[in-house]
Design a protein around this motif. Structure first.
Motif, PDB file in Angstrom:
ATOM      1  N   PHE A  38      -0.195  13.677  -4.392  1.00 47.08           N
ATOM      2  CA  PHE A  38      -1.619  13.680  -4.085  1.00 47.08           C
ATOM      3  C   PHE A  38      -2.320  12.430  -4.608  1.00 47.08           C
ATOM      4  N   GLY A  39      -1.847  11.872  -5.695  1.00 46.54           N
ATOM      5  CA  GLY A  39      -2.421  10.622  -6.195  1.00 46.54           C
ATOM      6  C   GLY A  39      -2.184   9.470  -5.231  1.00 46.54           C
ATOM      7  N   VAL A  40      -0.959   9.348  -4.749  1.00 43.56           N
ATOM      8  CA  VAL A  40      -0.633   8.290  -3.778  1.00 43.56           C
ATOM      9  C   VAL A  40      -1.412   8.505  -2.487  1.00 43.56           C
ATOM     10  N   THR A  41      -1.522   9.756  -2.058  1.00 43.13           N
ATOM     11  CA  THR A  41      -2.263  10.069  -0.839  1.00 43.13           C
ATOM     12  C   THR A  41      -3.732   9.682  -0.979  1.00 43.13           C
ATOM     13  N   MET A  42      -4.329   9.947  -2.127  1.00 41.99           N
ATOM     14  CA  MET A  42      -5.730   9.585  -2.337  1.00 41.99           C
ATOM     15  C   MET A  42      -5.930   8.071  -2.300  1.00 41.99           C
ATOM     16  N   VAL A  43      -5.018   7.337  -2.895  1.00 37.87           N
ATOM     17  CA  VAL A  43      -5.128   5.874  -2.881  1.00 37.87           C
ATOM     18  C   VAL A  43      -5.037   5.362  -1.444  1.00 37.87           C
ATOM     19  N   ASN A  44      -4.101   5.890  -0.678  1.00 34.28           N
ATOM     20  CA  ASN A  44      -3.963   5.473   0.724  1.00 34.28           C
ATOM     21  C   ASN A  44      -5.198   5.845   1.534  1.00 34.28           C
ATOM     22  N   GLN A  45      -5.753   7.016   1.304  1.00 33.98           N
ATOM     23  CA  GLN A  45      -6.954   7.438   2.031  1.00 33.98           C
ATOM     24  C   GLN A  45      -8.136   6.532   1.696  1.00 33.98           C
ATOM     25  N   ASN A  46      -8.277   6.154   0.437  1.00 36.79           N
ATOM     26  CA  ASN A  46      -9.371   5.251   0.055  1.00 36.79           C
ATOM     27  C   ASN A  46      -9.219   3.894   0.726  1.00 36.79           C
ATOM     28  N   ALA A  47      -7.994   3.401   0.827  1.00 36.35           N
ATOM     29  CA  ALA A  47      -7.765   2.127   1.507  1.00 36.35           C
ATOM     30  C   ALA A  47      -8.122   2.247   2.990  1.00 36.35           C
ATOM     31  N   ASP A  48      -7.739   3.346   3.613  1.00 46.36           N
ATOM     32  CA  ASP A  48      -8.072   3.556   5.028  1.00 46.36           C
ATOM     33  C   ASP A  48      -9.582   3.659   5.235  1.00 46.36           C
ATOM     34  N   ILE A  49     -10.252   4.358   4.343  1.00 49.50           N
ATOM     35  CA  ILE A  49     -11.707   4.504   4.451  1.00 49.50           C
ATOM     36  C   ILE A  49     -12.383   3.140   4.344  1.00 49.50           C
ATOM     37  N   SER A  50     -11.953   2.315   3.407  1.00 47.77           N
ATOM     38  CA  SER A  50     -12.542   0.979   3.245  1.00 47.77           C
ATOM     39  C   SER A  50     -12.323   0.131   4.491  1.00 47.77           C
ATOM     40  N   ARG A  51     -11.104   0.180   5.025  1.00 48.16           N
ATOM     41  CA  ARG A  51     -10.796  -0.594   6.231  1.00 48.16           C
ATOM     42  C   ARG A  51     -11.647  -0.122   7.411  1.00 48.16           C
TER      43      ARG A  51
END
Length: 110
Positions: A38-51
């Motif tokens: 879930f930590g890795v998933t949250m980091v990836n989701q934040n990157a997608d949101i920023s993009r």
């Protein structure tokens, strides 16, 4: 050396040798893996949101530019002199009237 009364230190081997501890270790390991996932998933989701936010902002600018262009073109269409505008745009693209004589300046290339 002073030993504490009533406390035993368990070795790693002793923990696995007791069958009562194995389910607790499996649950603990599963929780650690879940937290990592879930930590890795949250980091990836934040990157997608920023993009996607950057992409949204770029598209909003393009939409605003296109709306402004559409307003200008609508003003031309509503104007009485739209034939003059159409002729100007055609001449910018190199079109000429059928009865016109076209002269080319070849001295500019020297």
């Amino acid at each position: 050396m002073v030993k504490q009364a009533g406390k035993k230190s368990k070795s790693f081997k002793a923990i696995f040798s007791n069958k009562k501890n194995i389910p607790m270790l499996i649950v603990s390991l599963a929780l650690v893996v879940a937290f990592l996932f879930f930590g890795v998933t949250m980091v990836n989701q934040n990157a997608d949101i920023s993009r996607l936010e950057r992409q949204r902002d770029e598209i909003a600018v393009k939409v605003d530019d296109q709306v402004e262009t559409n307003k200008e073109l609508q003003a031309v269409l509503d104007n009485e002199n739209k034939d003059d505008y159409i002729e100007q745009k055609a001449r910018e693209k190199g079109y000429v009237k059928s009865n016109e004589i076209v002269f080319y300046d070849i001295s500019a290339g020297e």
